[in-house]
Design a protein around this motif. Structure first.
Motif, PDB file in Angstrom:
ATOM      1  N   HIS A  72       0.823  -1.216   0.000  1.00 30.37           N
ATOM      2  CA  HIS A  72       0.000   0.000   0.000  1.00 30.37           C
ATOM      3  C   HIS A  72       0.856   1.264   0.000  1.00 30.37           C
ATOM      4  O   HIS A  72       0.452   2.296  -0.574  1.00 30.37           O
ATOM      5  N   GLY A  75       1.219   2.283  -3.458  1.00 29.72           N
ATOM      6  CA  GLY A  75       0.012   2.385  -4.266  1.00 29.72           C
ATOM      7  C   GLY A  75      -0.292   1.140  -5.060  1.00 29.72           C
ATOM      8  O   GLY A  75      -0.926   1.212  -6.123  1.00 29.72           O
ATOM      9  N   PRO A 157      -2.043  -1.299  -9.525  1.00 28.99           N
ATOM     10  CA  PRO A 157      -2.466  -0.083  -8.820  1.00 28.99           C
ATOM     11  C   PRO A 157      -3.752  -0.277  -8.012  1.00 28.99           C
ATOM     12  O   PRO A 157      -4.751  -0.790  -8.523  1.00 28.99           O
ATOM     13  N   THR A 159      -5.190   2.125  -4.561  1.00 28.70           N
ATOM     14  CA  THR A 159      -4.919   3.016  -3.427  1.00 28.70           C
ATOM     15  C   THR A 159      -6.217   3.263  -2.654  1.00 28.70           C
ATOM     16  O   THR A 159      -6.505   2.586  -1.687  1.00 28.70           O
ATOM     17  N   THR A 160      -6.987   4.252  -3.119  1.00 29.90           N
ATOM     18  CA  THR A 160      -8.300   4.518  -2.522  1.00 29.90           C
ATOM     19  C   THR A 160      -9.381   3.945  -3.430  1.00 29.90           C
ATOM     20  O   THR A 160      -9.370   4.184  -4.651  1.00 29.90           O
ATOM     21  N   ASN A 223     -12.564   0.132  -7.993  1.00 29.81           N
ATOM     22  CA  ASN A 223     -11.170   0.578  -8.046  1.00 29.81           C
ATOM     23  C   ASN A 223     -10.936   1.337  -9.350  1.00 29.81           C
ATOM     24  O   ASN A 223     -10.220   0.902 -10.237  1.00 29.81           O
ATOM     25  N   PRO A 252      -9.304   3.723   1.926  1.00 30.40           N
ATOM     26  CA  PRO A 252      -8.061   3.101   1.460  1.00 30.40           C
ATOM     27  C   PRO A 252      -8.266   1.600   1.252  1.00 30.40           C
ATOM     28  O   PRO A 252      -8.957   0.939   2.048  1.00 30.40           O
ATOM     29  N   TYR A 253      -7.679   1.081   0.196  1.00 27.58           N
ATOM     30  CA  TYR A 253      -7.806  -0.357  -0.066  1.00 27.58           C
ATOM     31  C   TYR A 253      -7.338  -1.175   1.133  1.00 27.58           C
ATOM     32  O   TYR A 253      -7.936  -2.197   1.471  1.00 27.58           O
TER      33      TYR A 253
END
Length: 412
Positions: A72, A75, A157, A159-160, A223, A252-253
């Protein structure tokens, strides 16, 4: 590595059944064995991220949370499961589906290389150049071929995400499920949603007035570009009845992955059954709702996890995982903290599965199968790949030393 080699040699020479423990998350209990030897890899928890190459080297004792914590920061993420306590090794070797699967494929589709100790104590590296047949077998064939001590994955990828659970009362479940089967067929790859029939937990952060209610839940995860993600989830909200709880939003993931860890602490009693599911006709929906209404504990559940999108774009023979044409992987789990309730949990899960199985495919995700499913069920799970797996078992483990698993028998 030397300790693993010594343990394999000791187990083989003393004719012991060998269980391999990674993250310790296995439902059927294959991470332990009576009157045998447990090779415990849980201290092998190193993670090394190469952000330039977008690859991640993962020790066999890691949980998905260990890996998410490391990736994380860059990213990135690997397509793993839906809770952070799941062990990477067991999840990967049987396929690995989760929030990023529709976009990036199964965990095995992102497995580049594995370090393996074989039954004779030798060490090999399996990749597309060295021992490629072994790499093929490890991509879904479980722990049948050796002890994997580390994995090399491709990362992607993440991230959020716009994600979280949305709850409706069980009376709305038929409408939600009919909408869901149609949505699934046309959803973009970056939009993942699994469906559950379960109970609102009795505790924070859930509103007290809904504690203990039987519900239908959609856990959405988009995503993509933030504005597009919110728009896509808002379209879901507009299409369905007013929910009783809606926790979906930007997150956040990493936080999504461990969102439900606290609901399922170690020490609970579990009994689960699974199936691969291709279609969800109205008659099957009726059975699901009827069985879910009889749930024996607040923690018990049924989930339908999507395994389409990117997963479907690989041929069935490309990996040992065979069921590339299924739409969902279903799990029915009887879960509770009271030992006295264990028989009721087991009976509910078995009854539910027996009622719904006629609508499903013959096989199941190996990690959702019990330890007494039988060879016919394992053959149904691997389909046309079973014979090839049997021949590779003969090559790499002719004496079936590694048999504490969903076992593939050696074949000539």
């Amino acid at each position: 590595m030397a300790d693993v080699i010594a343990a394999v040699n000791f187990g083989r020479d003393n004719r012991l059944a060998i269980a391999i423990r990674g993250g310790g998350h296995n439902g059927p209990g294959f991470g332990s064995v009576d009157d045998g030897l447990v090779i415990d890899l849980s201290m092998m928890r190193g993670v090394r991220v190469d952000p330039a190459k977008r690859t991640v080297r993962v020790g066999a004792g890691c949980t998905t949370g260990d890996v998410d914590h490391a990736t994380h920061a860059f990213g990135l993420a690997i397509p793993f499961g839906v809770v952070s306590t799941t062990g990477v090794a067991g999840l990967t070797l049987s396929g690995g589906h989760g929030y990023l699967g529709r976009q990036y494929g199964l965990a095995i589709d992102n497995l580049i290389e594995a370090d393996v100790v074989l039954t004779d104590g030798t060490f090999v590296v399996a990749n597309t150049t060295d021992s490629p047949d072994l790499l093929w077998a490890l991509r879904g064939g479980g722990g049948n071929f050796g002890v994997v001590t580390s994995f090399l994955f491709e990362a992607h990828p993440a991230t959020t995400v716009y994600a979280g659970p949305i709850f409706w009362e069980l009376k709305d479940a038929a409408r939600i499920m009919r909408w869901y089967r149609d949505f699934q067929a046309s959803a973009p790859d970056e939009f993942y949603a699994f469906l559950g029939l379960q109970t609102v937990p009795s505790g924070d952060p859930f509103p007290r007035e809904h504690w203990g209610k039987k519900i239908c839940v959609l856990l959405v995860s988009h995503n993509g570009v933030a504005a597009d993600a919110e728009k896509a989830v808002n379209a879901v909200r507009a299409a369905l009845p007013e929910p009783i709880i809606d926790f979906a939003g930007p997150i956040p993931y990493l936080a999504l992955q461990d969102m439900f860890d606290g609901l399922y602490p170690k020490g609970l009693h579990w009994y689960w059954k699974g199936d691969f599911v291709k279609t969800l006709p109205d008659a099957a929906i009726d059975v699901h709702i009827e069985q879910a209404a009889r749930v024996p504990s607040d923690a018990s559940l049924m989930h339908l996890y999507p395994i389409d999108g990117s997963v479907h774009r690989k041929a069935e023979g490309e990996t040992a995982w065979n069921c590339r044409d299924a739409t969902w992987s279903m799990v029915i789990a009887g879960i509770g903290s009271d030992p006295g309730q264990a028989p009721a949990l087991k009976q509910w899960a078995k009854n539910y599965w027996e009622a719904i199985h006629p609508f499903d495919l013959g096989g199941a995700y190996p990690n959702f199968m019990k330890d007494d499913e039988g060879e016919a069920r394992i053959k149904a799970t691997y389909g046309d790949n079973y014979q090839r797996l049997g021949k590779l078992k003969k090559k790499y483990d002719p004496g079936n030393l590694f048999r504490v698993n969903q076992n593939v028998r050696p074949m000539a």
